[in-house]
Scaffold this motif. Structure first.
Motif, PDB file in Angstrom:
ATOM      1  N   LEU A   1       0.832  -1.208   0.000  1.00 44.22           N
ATOM      2  CA  LEU A   1       0.000   0.000   0.000  1.00 44.22           C
ATOM      3  C   LEU A   1       0.865   1.255   0.000  1.00 44.22           C
ATOM      4  CD1 LEU A   1      -2.810  -1.035   2.525  1.00 44.22           C
ATOM      5  CD2 LEU A   1      -3.074  -0.631   0.068  1.00 44.22           C
ATOM      6  N   GLU A   2       1.950   1.223   0.780  1.00 44.10           N
ATOM      7  CA  GLU A   2       2.864   2.367   0.823  1.00 44.10           C
ATOM      8  C   GLU A   2       3.551   2.577  -0.518  1.00 44.10           C
ATOM      9  OE1 GLU A   2       5.398   1.322   4.048  1.00 44.10           O
ATOM     10  OE2 GLU A   2       3.852   1.652   5.580  1.00 44.10           O
ATOM     11  N   SER A   3       3.625   1.518  -1.321  1.00 49.42           N
ATOM     12  CA  SER A   3       4.215   1.608  -2.658  1.00 49.42           C
ATOM     13  C   SER A   3       3.180   1.954  -3.722  1.00 49.42           C
ATOM     14  CB  SER A   3       4.886   0.277  -3.024  1.00 49.42           C
ATOM     15  OG  SER A   3       5.906  -0.053  -2.105  1.00 49.42           O
ATOM     16  N   GLY A   4       1.933   2.169  -3.288  1.00 54.12           N
ATOM     17  CA  GLY A   4       0.880   2.527  -4.220  1.00 54.12           C
ATOM     18  C   GLY A   4       0.167   1.352  -4.849  1.00 54.12           C
ATOM     19  N   VAL A   5       0.276   0.173  -4.226  1.00 53.41           N
ATOM     20  CA  VAL A   5      -0.332  -1.035  -4.789  1.00 53.41           C
ATOM     21  C   VAL A   5      -1.369  -1.593  -3.814  1.00 53.41           C
ATOM     22  CG1 VAL A   5       0.077  -3.393  -5.605  1.00 53.41           C
ATOM     23  CG2 VAL A   5       1.777  -1.596  -6.053  1.00 53.41           C
ATOM     24  N   GLU A   6      -2.607  -1.703  -4.256  1.00 50.98           N
ATOM     25  CA  GLU A   6      -3.648  -2.357  -3.459  1.00 50.98           C
ATOM     26  C   GLU A   6      -3.434  -3.864  -3.529  1.00 50.98           C
ATOM     27  OE1 GLU A   6      -6.161  -1.223  -1.664  1.00 50.98           O
ATOM     28  OE2 GLU A   6      -6.029   0.929  -2.081  1.00 50.98           O
ATOM     29  N   ALA A   7      -3.616  -4.537  -2.405  1.00 47.82           N
ATOM     30  CA  ALA A   7      -3.396  -5.984  -2.389  1.00 47.82           C
ATOM     31  C   ALA A   7      -4.304  -6.647  -1.370  1.00 47.82           C
ATOM     32  CB  ALA A   7      -1.940  -6.292  -2.060  1.00 47.82           C
ATOM     33  N   ALA A   8      -4.603  -7.910  -1.618  1.00 50.00           N
ATOM     34  CA  ALA A   8      -5.318  -8.736  -0.647  1.00 50.00           C
ATOM     35  C   ALA A   8      -4.281  -9.521   0.143  1.00 50.00           C
ATOM     36  CB  ALA A   8      -6.267  -9.689  -1.363  1.00 50.00           C
ATOM     37  N   ALA A   9      -4.521  -9.694   1.438  1.00 50.53           N
ATOM     38  CA  ALA A   9      -3.584 -10.414   2.294  1.00 50.53           C
ATOM     39  C   ALA A   9      -4.210 -11.699   2.804  1.00 50.53           C
ATOM     40  CB  ALA A   9      -3.155  -9.551   3.478  1.00 50.53           C
ATOM     41  N   ALA A  10      -3.356 -12.685   3.046  1.00 53.99           N
ATOM     42  CA  ALA A  10      -3.832 -13.963   3.573  1.00 53.99           C
ATOM     43  C   ALA A  10      -4.347 -13.798   4.994  1.00 53.99           C
ATOM     44  CB  ALA A  10      -2.701 -14.984   3.547  1.00 53.99           C
ATOM     45  N   GLU A  11      -5.395 -14.524   5.329  1.00 53.51           N
ATOM     46  CA  GLU A  11      -5.914 -14.510   6.697  1.00 53.51           C
ATOM     47  C   GLU A  11      -4.925 -15.187   7.630  1.00 53.51           C
ATOM     48  OE1 GLU A  11      -8.564 -13.563   9.702  1.00 53.51           O
ATOM     49  OE2 GLU A  11      -8.669 -12.973   7.588  1.00 53.51           O
ATOM     50  N   VAL A  12      -4.383 -16.332   7.198  1.00 58.67           N
ATOM     51  CA  VAL A  12      -3.328 -17.026   7.935  1.00 58.67           C
ATOM     52  C   VAL A  12      -2.017 -16.704   7.236  1.00 58.67           C
ATOM     53  CG1 VAL A  12      -2.413 -19.263   8.644  1.00 58.67           C
ATOM     54  CG2 VAL A  12      -4.889 -18.873   8.627  1.00 58.67           C
ATOM     55  N   GLU A  13      -1.079 -16.069   7.946  1.00 56.12           N
ATOM     56  CA  GLU A  13       0.106 -15.504   7.316  1.00 56.12           C
ATOM     57  C   GLU A  13       1.172 -16.569   7.058  1.00 56.12           C
ATOM     58  OE1 GLU A  13       1.426 -11.929   9.182  1.00 56.12           O
ATOM     59  OE2 GLU A  13      -0.565 -11.053   9.205  1.00 56.12           O
ATOM     60  N   SER A  14       0.992 -17.282   5.954  1.00 55.70           N
ATOM     61  CA  SER A  14       1.949 -18.299   5.527  1.00 55.70           C
ATOM     62  C   SER A  14       1.671 -18.605   4.066  1.00 55.70           C
ATOM     63  CB  SER A  14       1.801 -19.583   6.358  1.00 55.70           C
ATOM     64  OG  SER A  14       0.543 -20.195   6.105  1.00 55.70           O
ATOM     65  N   SER A  15       2.606 -19.313   3.427  1.00 54.56           N
ATOM     66  CA  SER A  15       2.372 -19.719   2.040  1.00 54.56           C
ATOM     67  C   SER A  15       1.132 -20.593   1.938  1.00 54.56           C
ATOM     68  CB  SER A  15       3.593 -20.474   1.500  1.00 54.56           C
ATOM     69  OG  SER A  15       4.707 -19.614   1.379  1.00 54.56           O
ATOM     70  N   GLU A  16       0.950 -21.492   2.923  1.00 59.74           N
ATOM     71  CA  GLU A  16      -0.217 -22.363   2.923  1.00 59.74           C
ATOM     72  C   GLU A  16      -1.500 -21.543   3.075  1.00 59.74           C
ATOM     73  OE1 GLU A  16       3.247 -24.853   4.349  1.00 59.74           O
ATOM     74  OE2 GLU A  16       2.515 -22.812   4.707  1.00 59.74           O
ATOM     75  N   GLY A  17      -1.452 -20.546   3.979  1.00 66.37           N
ATOM     76  CA  GLY A  17      -2.620 -19.711   4.192  1.00 66.37           C
ATOM     77  C   GLY A  17      -2.979 -18.909   2.959  1.00 66.37           C
ATOM     78  N   LEU A  18      -1.966 -18.368   2.291  1.00 64.02           N
ATOM     79  CA  LEU A  18      -2.231 -17.597   1.082  1.00 64.02           C
ATOM     80  C   LEU A  18      -2.772 -18.487  -0.027  1.00 64.02           C
ATOM     81  CD1 LEU A  18      -2.149 -14.955  -0.431  1.00 64.02           C
ATOM     82  CD2 LEU A  18       0.284 -15.317  -0.881  1.00 64.02           C
ATOM     83  N   LEU A  19      -2.207 -19.672  -0.158  1.00 63.98           N
ATOM     84  CA  LEU A  19      -2.685 -20.607  -1.183  1.00 63.98           C
ATOM     85  C   LEU A  19      -4.155 -20.938  -0.963  1.00 63.98           C
ATOM     86  CD1 LEU A  19      -1.861 -22.330  -3.636  1.00 63.98           C
ATOM     87  CD2 LEU A  19      -1.228 -24.153  -2.031  1.00 63.98           C
ATOM     88  N   ALA A  20      -4.543 -21.103   0.301  1.00 64.09           N
ATOM     89  CA  ALA A  20      -5.940 -21.421   0.611  1.00 64.09           C
ATOM     90  C   ALA A  20      -6.872 -20.257   0.289  1.00 64.09           C
ATOM     91  CB  ALA A  20      -6.063 -21.804   2.082  1.00 64.09           C
TER      92      ALA A  20
END
Length: 225
Positions: free
Chosen positions: A83-102
């Protein structure tokens, strides 16, 4: 309570400031440093970019942000830097590669760029490829172990933000004569599972790697003391 912050900069300073405001005594002694590596982004545009760390965002987002339609972050801290770089993004609820994949929507048939450090696990890339995603990985930094000087007698607990960081913190702790009873705050169950093999089994799992999650875990520790 004196807290050893083992994570790399600039995250170490950000966390230290939050802990100090909350009445804790932070001690910054990172066990990993971040070294940028030369990189050449793949040509063309991407349907999505996935950032696996705040370091990757800082190093690559300015170059890449016009090259993808949407972005995803492995956790809240990485999302904030995007966001500070000017990019909107969605974040994983569980902060891990597995969480993001889910949490990722269907990206089958799309072209996705994974921005990460050198090496590390390929859980996310392999999982996306299994779903029919065209994945390209861009490595923009490497983690370099550091061996800071610490006074174990003055440390009540430590914060480790990754598996590599936990491993190196354990080496530094025991080399300095530390005892195995040290409480170590970690961002996930996966990182915490390393504790017994490293000789530091007194692990406190936080709900992520950001300051809010660490503070919540520390306050819970104080309340149960």
């Amino acid at each position: 309570m004196s807290i050893w912050i083992t994570r790399s900069e600039p995250g170490a300073t950000t966390l230290a400031e939050s802990l100090e405001r909350a009445g804790f005594k932070p001690f910054k002694a990172p066990v990993l440093s971040i070294e940028p590596v030369a990189f050449e982004p793949p040509g063309g545009r991407f349907d999505a970019a996935v950032f696996l760390s705040a370091h990757g965002v800082r190093l690559a987002a300015p170059t890449l942000k016009e090259r993808f339609r949407r972005a995803f972050a492995v956790g809240r801290r990485t999302r904030q830097v995007l966001l500070e770089s000017g990019v909107e993004a969605a974040a994983a609820e569980v902060e891990s590669s597995e969480g993001l994949l889910a949490d990722l929507p269907s990206l089958a048939g799309q072209r996705v760029l994974l921005v990460s450090g050198v090496g590390g696990r390929n859980v996310l890339g392999a999982g996306l490829e299994h779903r029919g995603v065209e994945v390209e990985r861009l490595e923009v930094y490497r983690r370099v172990p550091a061996s800071p000087s610490i006074d174990c007698a003055r440390i009540d607990a430590a914060v480790a933000s990754s598996g590599d960081g936990f491993r190196q913190a354990a080496r530094v702790w025991f080399a300095a004569g530390g005892a195995p009873g040290l409480s170590v705050l970690v961002p996930s169950a996966r990182v915490g599972a390393l504790g017994p093999e490293l000789g530091l089994a007194n692990v406190v799992e936080c709900a992520g790697a950001d300051s809010r999650a660490v503070l919540a875990a520390l306050r819970s520790m104080q309340g149960s003391a």
